[in-house]
Design an enzyme around this catalytic site. Structure first.
Site, PDB file in Angstrom:
ATOM      1  N   LYS A  67       0.874  -1.170   0.000  1.00 22.39           N
ATOM      2  CA  LYS A  67       0.000   0.000   0.000  1.00 22.39           C
ATOM      3  C   LYS A  67       0.914   1.223   0.000  1.00 22.39           C
ATOM      4  CE  LYS A  67      -3.528  -2.558   0.141  1.00 22.39           C
ATOM      5  NZ  LYS A  67      -3.973  -2.813  -1.238  1.00 22.39           N
ATOM      6  N   GLY A  68       0.335   2.357  -0.038  1.00 17.09           N
ATOM      7  CA  GLY A  68       1.153   3.567  -0.030  1.00 17.09           C
ATOM      8  C   GLY A  68       0.385   4.679  -0.700  1.00 17.09           C
ATOM      9  N   GLY A  87       2.059  -6.605 -10.040  1.00 19.35           N
ATOM     10  CA  GLY A  87       0.879  -7.403 -10.353  1.00 19.35           C
ATOM     11  C   GLY A  87      -0.250  -6.490 -10.811  1.00 19.35           C
ATOM     12  N   GLY A 144      -2.625  -4.737  -9.367  1.00 20.92           N
ATOM     13  CA  GLY A 144      -2.796  -3.435  -8.711  1.00 20.92           C
ATOM     14  C   GLY A 144      -1.726  -2.438  -9.148  1.00 20.92           C
ATOM     15  N   ILE A 172       3.340 -14.331  -7.738  1.00 23.04           N
ATOM     16  CA  ILE A 172       3.480 -15.778  -7.532  1.00 23.04           C
ATOM     17  C   ILE A 172       2.183 -16.486  -7.913  1.00 23.04           C
ATOM     18  CG2 ILE A 172       5.206 -15.600  -5.688  1.00 23.04           C
ATOM     19  CD1 ILE A 172       2.874 -16.464  -3.747  1.00 23.04           C
ATOM     20  N   ASP A 173       1.063 -15.737  -7.924  1.00 24.03           N
ATOM     21  CA  ASP A 173      -0.248 -16.361  -8.155  1.00 24.03           C
ATOM     22  C   ASP A 173      -0.438 -16.803  -9.617  1.00 24.03           C
ATOM     23  OD1 ASP A 173      -0.668 -15.633  -5.526  1.00 24.03           O
ATOM     24  OD2 ASP A 173      -1.745 -13.795  -6.056  1.00 24.03           O
ATOM     25  N   MET A 204      -1.198 -20.363  -0.943  1.00 21.42           N
ATOM     26  CA  MET A 204      -1.611 -19.035  -1.437  1.00 21.42           C
ATOM     27  C   MET A 204      -2.200 -19.105  -2.848  1.00 21.42           C
ATOM     28  SD  MET A 204       1.307 -16.388  -0.198  1.00 21.42           S
ATOM     29  CE  MET A 204       1.284 -15.690   1.454  1.00 21.42           C
ATOM     30  N   ARG A 240      -4.561 -16.332  -3.921  1.00 16.47           N
ATOM     31  CA  ARG A 240      -5.725 -15.430  -3.969  1.00 16.47           C
ATOM     32  C   ARG A 240      -6.917 -16.110  -4.623  1.00 16.47           C
ATOM     33  NH1 ARG A 240      -4.206  -9.982  -2.392  1.00 16.47           N
ATOM     34  NH2 ARG A 240      -2.098  -9.823  -3.161  1.00 16.47           N
ATOM     35  N   GLN A 265       6.088 -19.470   0.802  1.00 18.99           N
ATOM     36  CA  GLN A 265       5.937 -19.583  -0.655  1.00 18.99           C
ATOM     37  C   GLN A 265       6.490 -18.369  -1.397  1.00 18.99           C
ATOM     38  OE1 GLN A 265       1.615 -21.324  -1.318  1.00 18.99           O
ATOM     39  NE2 GLN A 265       1.849 -20.433   0.704  1.00 18.99           N
TER      40      GLN A 265
HETATM   41  O1  F6P Z   1      -0.537 -12.052  -4.518  1.00 17.95           O
HETATM   42  C1  F6P Z   1       0.488 -12.714  -3.866  1.00 17.95           C
HETATM   43  C2  F6P Z   1       0.079 -13.151  -2.487  1.00 17.95           C
HETATM   44  O2  F6P Z   1       1.162 -13.848  -1.917  1.00 17.95           O
HETATM   45  C3  F6P Z   1      -1.196 -13.967  -2.427  1.00 17.95           C
HETATM   46  O3  F6P Z   1      -1.025 -15.291  -2.850  1.00 17.95           O
HETATM   47  C4  F6P Z   1      -1.585 -13.792  -0.971  1.00 17.95           C
HETATM   48  O4  F6P Z   1      -2.966 -13.912  -0.783  1.00 17.95           O
HETATM   49  C5  F6P Z   1      -1.140 -12.387  -0.689  1.00 17.95           C
HETATM   50  O5  F6P Z   1      -0.186 -12.034  -1.659  1.00 17.95           O
HETATM   51  C6  F6P Z   1      -0.563 -12.178   0.670  1.00 17.95           C
HETATM   52  O6  F6P Z   1      -0.299 -10.826   0.819  1.00 17.95           O
HETATM   53  P1  F6P Z   1       0.497 -10.196   2.037  1.00 17.95           P
HETATM   54  O7  F6P Z   1       1.952 -10.398   1.757  1.00 17.95           O
HETATM   55  O8  F6P Z   1       0.092  -8.782   2.002  1.00 17.95           O
HETATM   56  O9  F6P Z   1       0.070 -10.927   3.265  1.00 17.95           O
END
Ligand code: F6P
Length: 359
Positions: free
Chosen positions: A76-77, A116, A118, A140-141, A183, A185, A285
Protein backbone atom coordinates in the site's frame (compact mmCIF):
# COMPACT_ATOMS: atom_id res chain seq x y z
CA UNK A 1 24.85 12.99 -26.63
CA UNK A 2 23.88 12.69 -22.96
CA UNK A 3 23.59 9.28 -21.42
CA UNK A 4 20.03 7.87 -21.40
CA UNK A 5 18.69 7.34 -17.88
CA UNK A 6 15.92 4.89 -17.08
CA UNK A 7 14.07 4.34 -13.81
CA UNK A 8 12.84 1.00 -12.49
CA UNK A 9 10.73 0.02 -9.49
CA UNK A 10 8.94 -3.02 -8.13
CA UNK A 11 5.68 -2.60 -6.29
CA UNK A 12 3.26 -4.82 -4.36
CA UNK A 13 4.12 -8.15 -2.76
CA UNK A 14 7.65 -9.41 -3.32
CA UNK A 15 8.29 -12.42 -5.47
CA UNK A 16 11.28 -14.71 -6.13
CA UNK A 17 12.94 -13.58 -9.37
CA UNK A 18 12.62 -9.82 -8.82
CA UNK A 19 16.36 -9.43 -8.31
CA UNK A 20 17.01 -11.34 -11.52
CA UNK A 21 14.87 -8.76 -13.38
CA UNK A 22 16.75 -5.84 -11.77
CA UNK A 23 20.13 -7.35 -12.58
CA UNK A 24 19.14 -8.16 -16.17
CA UNK A 25 17.69 -4.70 -16.80
CA UNK A 26 20.84 -3.12 -15.40
CA UNK A 27 23.09 -5.20 -17.65
CA UNK A 28 20.94 -4.57 -20.73
CA UNK A 29 21.16 -0.83 -19.95
CA UNK A 30 24.92 -1.00 -19.54
CA UNK A 31 25.20 -2.68 -22.93
CA UNK A 32 23.40 0.28 -24.49
CA UNK A 33 25.49 2.78 -22.55
CA UNK A 34 22.43 3.78 -20.47
CA UNK A 35 22.10 4.29 -16.73
CA UNK A 36 19.51 2.56 -14.53
CA UNK A 37 18.04 4.13 -11.40
CA UNK A 38 16.18 1.82 -8.99
CA UNK A 39 13.50 3.45 -6.83
CA UNK A 40 13.23 2.13 -3.29
CA UNK A 41 10.01 0.83 -1.71
CA UNK A 42 7.92 0.70 -4.85
CA UNK A 43 6.28 3.88 -6.09
CA UNK A 44 7.08 5.55 -2.76
CA UNK A 45 10.62 6.09 -4.03
CA UNK A 46 9.18 8.53 -6.56
CA UNK A 47 7.92 10.85 -3.83
CA UNK A 48 9.99 13.98 -3.29
CA UNK A 49 12.91 14.21 -2.81
CA UNK A 50 13.18 10.76 -4.48
CA UNK A 51 14.62 7.65 -2.86
CA UNK A 52 16.73 5.62 -5.24
CA UNK A 53 20.00 3.83 -5.94
CA UNK A 54 22.03 3.36 -9.08
CA UNK A 55 21.64 -0.16 -10.42
CA UNK A 56 24.89 -1.07 -12.12
CA UNK A 57 27.19 -4.04 -12.37
CA UNK A 58 28.53 -3.40 -8.88
CA UNK A 59 25.21 -2.95 -7.04
CA UNK A 60 23.52 -5.85 -8.83
CA UNK A 61 26.40 -8.33 -8.58
CA UNK A 62 25.51 -11.60 -6.87
CA UNK A 63 21.80 -10.88 -6.44
CA UNK A 64 20.19 -13.19 -9.00
CA UNK A 65 19.79 -16.09 -6.59
CA UNK A 66 18.46 -13.94 -3.75
CA UNK A 67 14.75 -13.92 -2.93
CA UNK A 68 12.90 -10.68 -2.23
CA UNK A 69 14.09 -7.46 -3.81
CA UNK A 70 17.13 -5.33 -3.06
CA UNK A 71 14.93 -2.27 -3.69
CA UNK A 72 12.36 -3.10 -1.01
CA UNK A 73 8.67 -2.87 -1.79
CA UNK A 74 5.33 -1.81 -0.32
CA UNK A 75 1.83 -3.13 -0.88
CA UNK A 76 0.00 0.00 0.00
CA UNK A 77 1.15 3.57 -0.03
CA UNK A 78 0.46 6.85 -1.77
CA UNK A 79 0.07 5.37 -5.24
CA UNK A 80 -2.74 2.87 -4.79
CA UNK A 81 -4.87 3.06 -7.94
CA UNK A 82 -7.00 0.03 -7.23
CA UNK A 83 -9.32 -0.67 -4.33
CA UNK A 84 -10.77 -4.16 -3.92
CA UNK A 85 -11.67 -6.44 -6.83
CA UNK A 86 -12.21 -4.38 -9.98
CA UNK A 87 -12.84 -1.00 -8.34
CA UNK A 88 -10.59 1.65 -9.76
CA UNK A 89 -9.43 4.64 -7.81
CA UNK A 90 -7.17 7.36 -9.11
CA UNK A 91 -3.80 8.23 -7.64
CA UNK A 92 -4.19 11.79 -6.28
CA UNK A 93 -2.95 14.58 -8.57
CA UNK A 94 -0.48 15.97 -6.01
CA UNK A 95 1.17 12.55 -5.73
CA UNK A 96 1.47 12.32 -9.53
CA UNK A 97 2.96 15.81 -9.49
CA UNK A 98 5.62 14.74 -6.99
CA UNK A 99 6.48 11.72 -9.13
CA UNK A 100 6.74 14.01 -12.15
CA UNK A 101 9.16 16.32 -10.34
CA UNK A 102 11.38 13.42 -9.23
CA UNK A 103 11.26 11.92 -12.71
CA UNK A 104 12.22 15.22 -14.38
CA UNK A 105 14.87 16.14 -11.81
CA UNK A 106 16.63 12.84 -12.48
CA UNK A 107 16.34 13.37 -16.24
CA UNK A 108 14.67 10.00 -16.78
CA UNK A 109 13.51 8.92 -20.22
CA UNK A 110 11.63 5.81 -19.26
CA UNK A 111 10.16 4.08 -16.22
CA UNK A 112 9.89 0.31 -15.82
CA UNK A 113 7.21 -0.79 -13.37
CA UNK A 114 7.31 -4.38 -12.14
CA UNK A 115 4.06 -5.39 -10.50
CA UNK A 116 0.88 -7.40 -10.35
CA UNK A 117 -2.61 -6.25 -11.29
CA UNK A 118 -2.80 -3.43 -8.71
CA UNK A 119 0.64 -1.98 -9.51
CA UNK A 120 0.02 -2.27 -13.23
CA UNK A 121 -3.21 -0.29 -12.73
CA UNK A 122 -1.09 2.48 -11.22
CA UNK A 123 1.39 2.06 -14.10
CA UNK A 124 -1.48 2.58 -16.53
CA UNK A 125 -2.52 5.80 -14.83
CA UNK A 126 1.06 7.10 -14.89
CA UNK A 127 1.22 6.25 -18.58
CA UNK A 128 -2.05 8.10 -19.18
CA UNK A 129 -0.54 11.07 -17.32
CA UNK A 130 2.31 11.13 -19.82
CA UNK A 131 5.03 9.05 -18.12
CA UNK A 132 6.94 6.83 -20.60
CA UNK A 133 6.10 3.60 -18.79
CA UNK A 134 6.85 -0.06 -19.57
CA UNK A 135 5.34 -2.80 -17.37
CA UNK A 136 6.74 -6.12 -16.23
CA UNK A 137 4.21 -8.63 -14.81
CA UNK A 138 4.99 -10.09 -11.39
CA UNK A 139 2.99 -12.39 -9.14
CA UNK A 140 3.48 -15.78 -7.53
CA UNK A 141 -0.25 -16.36 -8.16
CA UNK A 142 0.29 -16.56 -11.95
CA UNK A 143 -3.18 -15.11 -12.42
CA UNK A 144 -2.65 -12.45 -15.11
CA UNK A 145 -4.56 -13.18 -18.30
CA UNK A 146 -2.08 -11.24 -20.44
CA UNK A 147 0.89 -13.52 -19.80
CA UNK A 148 1.14 -17.29 -19.81
CA UNK A 149 3.63 -17.20 -16.95
CA UNK A 150 5.05 -14.84 -14.36
CA UNK A 151 8.32 -15.34 -12.49
CA UNK A 152 7.86 -16.33 -8.85
CA UNK A 153 5.14 -18.85 -9.61
CA UNK A 154 7.51 -21.76 -10.18
CA UNK A 155 9.34 -21.00 -6.93
CA UNK A 156 6.04 -20.96 -5.02
CA UNK A 157 5.03 -24.27 -6.63
CA UNK A 158 8.41 -25.79 -5.73
CA UNK A 159 7.85 -24.69 -2.13
CA UNK A 160 4.42 -26.39 -2.06
CA UNK A 161 5.84 -29.60 -3.54
CA UNK A 162 8.68 -29.59 -1.01
CA UNK A 163 6.21 -29.05 1.84
CA UNK A 164 4.08 -31.96 0.61
CA UNK A 165 7.14 -34.22 0.40
CA UNK A 166 7.95 -33.38 4.01
CA UNK A 167 4.37 -33.67 5.26
CA UNK A 168 3.95 -36.96 3.47
CA UNK A 169 6.58 -38.79 5.51
CA UNK A 170 5.22 -37.66 8.86
CA UNK A 171 1.59 -38.18 7.79
CA UNK A 172 2.37 -41.72 6.67
CA UNK A 173 4.21 -42.57 9.89
CA UNK A 174 1.20 -41.47 11.95
CA UNK A 175 -1.52 -42.58 9.50
CA UNK A 176 -2.89 -39.05 9.46
CA UNK A 177 -4.72 -36.77 7.10
CA UNK A 178 -2.70 -33.64 6.33
CA UNK A 179 -4.24 -30.42 5.11
CA UNK A 180 -1.90 -27.90 3.49
CA UNK A 181 -3.26 -24.39 2.87
CA UNK A 182 -1.49 -22.53 0.07
CA UNK A 183 -1.61 -19.04 -1.44
CA UNK A 184 -2.94 -17.89 -4.80
CA UNK A 185 -5.73 -15.43 -3.97
CA UNK A 186 -8.71 -16.03 -6.25
CA UNK A 187 -6.83 -18.42 -8.55
CA UNK A 188 -5.94 -22.02 -7.85
CA UNK A 189 -2.77 -22.28 -9.92
CA UNK A 190 -0.36 -22.69 -7.01
CA UNK A 191 -2.60 -25.34 -5.41
CA UNK A 192 -3.11 -27.20 -8.68
CA UNK A 193 0.51 -27.24 -9.83
CA UNK A 194 1.95 -27.67 -6.34
CA UNK A 195 -0.56 -30.38 -5.49
CA UNK A 196 0.19 -32.28 -8.67
CA UNK A 197 3.96 -32.01 -8.22
CA UNK A 198 3.78 -33.01 -4.56
CA UNK A 199 1.47 -36.00 -5.05
CA UNK A 200 -1.61 -34.58 -3.30
CA UNK A 201 -4.69 -36.81 -3.07
CA UNK A 202 -7.24 -34.00 -2.84
CA UNK A 203 -6.88 -30.47 -4.26
CA UNK A 204 -9.45 -27.82 -3.38
CA UNK A 205 -9.52 -24.81 -5.69
CA UNK A 206 -11.39 -21.48 -5.70
CA UNK A 207 -12.66 -22.35 -9.18
CA UNK A 208 -14.19 -25.73 -8.20
CA UNK A 209 -16.48 -25.44 -5.17
CA UNK A 210 -16.27 -28.55 -3.01
CA UNK A 211 -18.40 -30.55 -0.55
CA UNK A 212 -17.03 -31.77 2.77
CA UNK A 213 -18.92 -35.05 2.31
CA UNK A 214 -17.04 -35.71 -0.94
CA UNK A 215 -13.68 -34.89 0.62
CA UNK A 216 -14.47 -37.12 3.61
CA UNK A 217 -15.65 -39.92 1.30
CA UNK A 218 -12.34 -39.75 -0.55
CA UNK A 219 -10.40 -39.98 2.71
CA UNK A 220 -12.44 -43.05 3.75
CA UNK A 221 -12.12 -44.65 0.32
CA UNK A 222 -8.34 -44.34 0.54
CA UNK A 223 -8.45 -45.66 4.09
CA UNK A 224 -10.35 -48.77 2.97
CA UNK A 225 -7.79 -49.29 0.22
CA UNK A 226 -5.02 -49.30 2.81
CA UNK A 227 -3.53 -45.84 2.14
CA UNK A 228 -1.44 -44.77 5.10
CA UNK A 229 -2.15 -41.07 4.69
CA UNK A 230 -4.19 -38.58 2.70
CA UNK A 231 -2.72 -35.28 1.57
CA UNK A 232 -5.19 -32.46 1.00
CA UNK A 233 -4.06 -29.19 -0.60
CA UNK A 234 -6.48 -26.30 -0.17
CA UNK A 235 -6.07 -22.96 -1.91
CA UNK A 236 -6.62 -19.99 0.38
CA UNK A 237 -9.43 -18.81 -1.92
CA UNK A 238 -11.28 -22.16 -2.07
CA UNK A 239 -14.81 -22.37 -0.78
CA UNK A 240 -17.44 -24.96 -0.12
CA UNK A 241 -20.33 -25.19 -2.61
CA UNK A 242 -22.80 -22.35 -1.99
CA UNK A 243 -20.39 -21.01 0.63
CA UNK A 244 -18.07 -18.02 0.86
CA UNK A 245 -14.32 -17.60 0.74
CA UNK A 246 -12.77 -17.51 4.18
CA UNK A 247 -11.28 -14.06 4.79
CA UNK A 248 -10.41 -11.95 7.77
CA UNK A 249 -10.26 -8.22 8.24
CA UNK A 250 -6.90 -6.58 8.89
CA UNK A 251 -6.13 -3.47 10.95
CA UNK A 252 -6.02 -1.39 7.76
CA UNK A 253 -9.63 -2.33 7.01
CA UNK A 254 -8.76 -4.69 4.16
CA UNK A 255 -9.68 -8.31 3.87
CA UNK A 256 -7.09 -11.03 3.55
CA UNK A 257 -7.82 -14.57 2.40
CA UNK A 258 -6.83 -17.47 4.61
CA UNK A 259 -8.03 -19.80 7.32
CA UNK A 260 -9.90 -22.29 5.16
CA UNK A 261 -7.26 -24.96 5.93
CA UNK A 262 -8.21 -25.15 9.60
CA UNK A 263 -11.89 -25.44 8.72
CA UNK A 264 -11.27 -28.18 6.16
CA UNK A 265 -9.18 -30.02 8.74
CA UNK A 266 -11.89 -29.79 11.40
CA UNK A 267 -14.76 -30.76 9.07
CA UNK A 268 -12.88 -33.72 7.59
CA UNK A 269 -11.80 -34.89 11.05
CA UNK A 270 -15.38 -34.79 12.36
CA UNK A 271 -16.73 -36.69 9.36
CA UNK A 272 -14.06 -39.39 9.21
CA UNK A 273 -12.89 -39.78 12.80
CA UNK A 274 -9.35 -39.66 11.42
CA UNK A 275 -6.54 -37.73 13.01
CA UNK A 276 -6.04 -34.58 10.97
CA UNK A 277 -3.29 -31.95 11.08
CA UNK A 278 -3.27 -28.64 9.24
CA UNK A 279 -0.32 -26.64 7.99
CA UNK A 280 -0.53 -23.12 6.58
CA UNK A 281 2.39 -22.62 4.24
CA UNK A 282 1.97 -18.82 4.08
CA UNK A 283 4.85 -16.58 3.16
CA UNK A 284 7.34 -19.43 2.88
CA UNK A 285 5.94 -19.58 -0.65
CA UNK A 286 7.10 -16.05 -1.35
CA UNK A 287 10.53 -16.20 0.26
CA UNK A 288 13.84 -17.83 -0.54
CA UNK A 289 15.83 -18.35 -3.67
CA UNK A 290 14.07 -18.36 -7.03
CA UNK A 291 14.09 -21.59 -9.01
CA UNK A 292 16.19 -21.75 -12.17
CA UNK A 293 13.04 -21.22 -14.26
CA UNK A 294 12.21 -18.03 -12.36
CA UNK A 295 15.79 -16.77 -12.67
CA UNK A 296 15.65 -17.34 -16.42
CA UNK A 297 12.23 -15.69 -16.73
CA UNK A 298 13.53 -12.78 -14.65
CA UNK A 299 16.54 -12.39 -16.97
CA UNK A 300 14.34 -12.50 -20.04
CA UNK A 301 11.73 -10.08 -18.67
CA UNK A 302 14.40 -7.57 -17.61
CA UNK A 303 16.09 -7.60 -21.00
CA UNK A 304 12.76 -7.39 -22.82
CA UNK A 305 11.67 -4.37 -20.74
CA UNK A 306 14.80 -2.44 -21.79
CA UNK A 307 14.17 -3.46 -25.40
CA UNK A 308 10.64 -2.05 -25.17
CA UNK A 309 12.03 1.23 -23.80
CA UNK A 310 14.56 1.32 -26.66
CA UNK A 311 11.72 0.81 -29.14
CA UNK A 312 9.70 3.50 -27.28
CA UNK A 313 6.79 1.07 -26.88
CA UNK A 314 5.51 2.99 -23.88
CA UNK A 315 2.28 1.82 -22.28
CA UNK A 316 3.16 -1.78 -23.07
CA UNK A 317 3.96 -4.69 -20.81
CA UNK A 318 6.22 -7.69 -21.20
CA UNK A 319 4.19 -10.81 -21.86
CA UNK A 320 5.33 -14.43 -22.04
CA UNK A 321 3.59 -16.45 -24.74
CA UNK A 322 4.64 -19.69 -26.45
CA UNK A 323 8.08 -19.55 -24.81
CA UNK A 324 8.68 -16.06 -26.24
CA UNK A 325 8.85 -12.68 -24.50
CA UNK A 326 6.42 -10.42 -26.36
CA UNK A 327 4.51 -7.29 -25.41
CA UNK A 328 0.88 -6.33 -24.86
CA UNK A 329 -0.70 -2.96 -24.01
CA UNK A 330 -0.95 -2.52 -20.22
CA UNK A 331 -4.49 -1.30 -20.80
CA UNK A 332 -5.42 -4.75 -22.13
CA UNK A 333 -3.65 -6.53 -19.31
CA UNK A 334 -5.13 -5.02 -16.15
CA UNK A 335 -8.28 -6.25 -14.42
CA UNK A 336 -8.17 -9.52 -16.36
CA UNK A 337 -7.50 -12.38 -14.03
CA UNK A 338 -6.66 -15.80 -15.40
CA UNK A 339 -8.21 -18.51 -13.30
CA UNK A 340 -8.20 -22.28 -13.51
CA UNK A 341 -10.95 -23.56 -15.74
CA UNK A 342 -12.70 -26.60 -14.29
CA UNK A 343 -12.35 -28.53 -17.56
CA UNK A 344 -8.77 -27.56 -18.45
CA UNK A 345 -6.19 -30.21 -19.32
CA UNK A 346 -4.35 -29.85 -16.01
CA UNK A 347 -7.52 -30.59 -14.05
CA UNK A 348 -8.27 -33.53 -16.35
CA UNK A 349 -4.73 -34.84 -15.88
CA UNK A 350 -5.13 -34.58 -12.12
CA UNK A 351 -8.47 -36.42 -12.26
CA UNK A 352 -6.81 -39.16 -14.35
CA UNK A 353 -4.29 -39.51 -11.53
CA UNK A 354 -7.23 -40.13 -9.15
CA UNK A 355 -6.85 -36.73 -7.52
CA UNK A 356 -10.17 -35.58 -6.09
CA UNK A 357 -11.37 -31.97 -6.27
CA UNK A 358 -14.03 -32.64 -3.68
CA UNK A 359 -16.77 -31.92 -6.24
O1 F6P B 1 -0.54 -12.05 -4.52
C1 F6P B 1 0.49 -12.71 -3.87
C2 F6P B 1 0.08 -13.15 -2.49
O2 F6P B 1 1.16 -13.85 -1.92
C3 F6P B 1 -1.20 -13.97 -2.43
O3 F6P B 1 -1.03 -15.29 -2.85
C4 F6P B 1 -1.58 -13.79 -0.97
O4 F6P B 1 -2.97 -13.91 -0.78
C5 F6P B 1 -1.14 -12.39 -0.69
O5 F6P B 1 -0.19 -12.03 -1.66
C6 F6P B 1 -0.56 -12.18 0.67
O6 F6P B 1 -0.30 -10.83 0.82
P1 F6P B 1 0.50 -10.20 2.04
O7 F6P B 1 1.95 -10.40 1.76
O8 F6P B 1 0.09 -8.78 2.00
O9 F6P B 1 0.07 -10.93 3.27
Amino acid sequence: MTKKRIGILNSGGDCPGLNAVLRAASRACEKLGWELIGFRDGFEGLLLPGDYMILDRRTTAGIMHLGGTILGTVNKGHFVAKVGAGDRAQVPKEIIAQARQTFDALGLQGLIIIGGDGSLTTALQLHEEGFPVVGVPKTIDNDLEATAMTFGFDSAVACVADALDRLHTTATSHKRVMVLEVMGRHAGWIALHGGLAGGADVILLPEIPFDYEKVAAEVMRRDREGAKSTMIVVAEGASVRHGHQHRHATASGEHRLGGIGEIVGREVGERTGKEVRTCILGHLQRGGAPTTLDRILGCRFGVKAIQLIAEEKFGSMVSYQNYQTLDVPIAHAVHKLRRVSADCQMVETARSLAISFGD
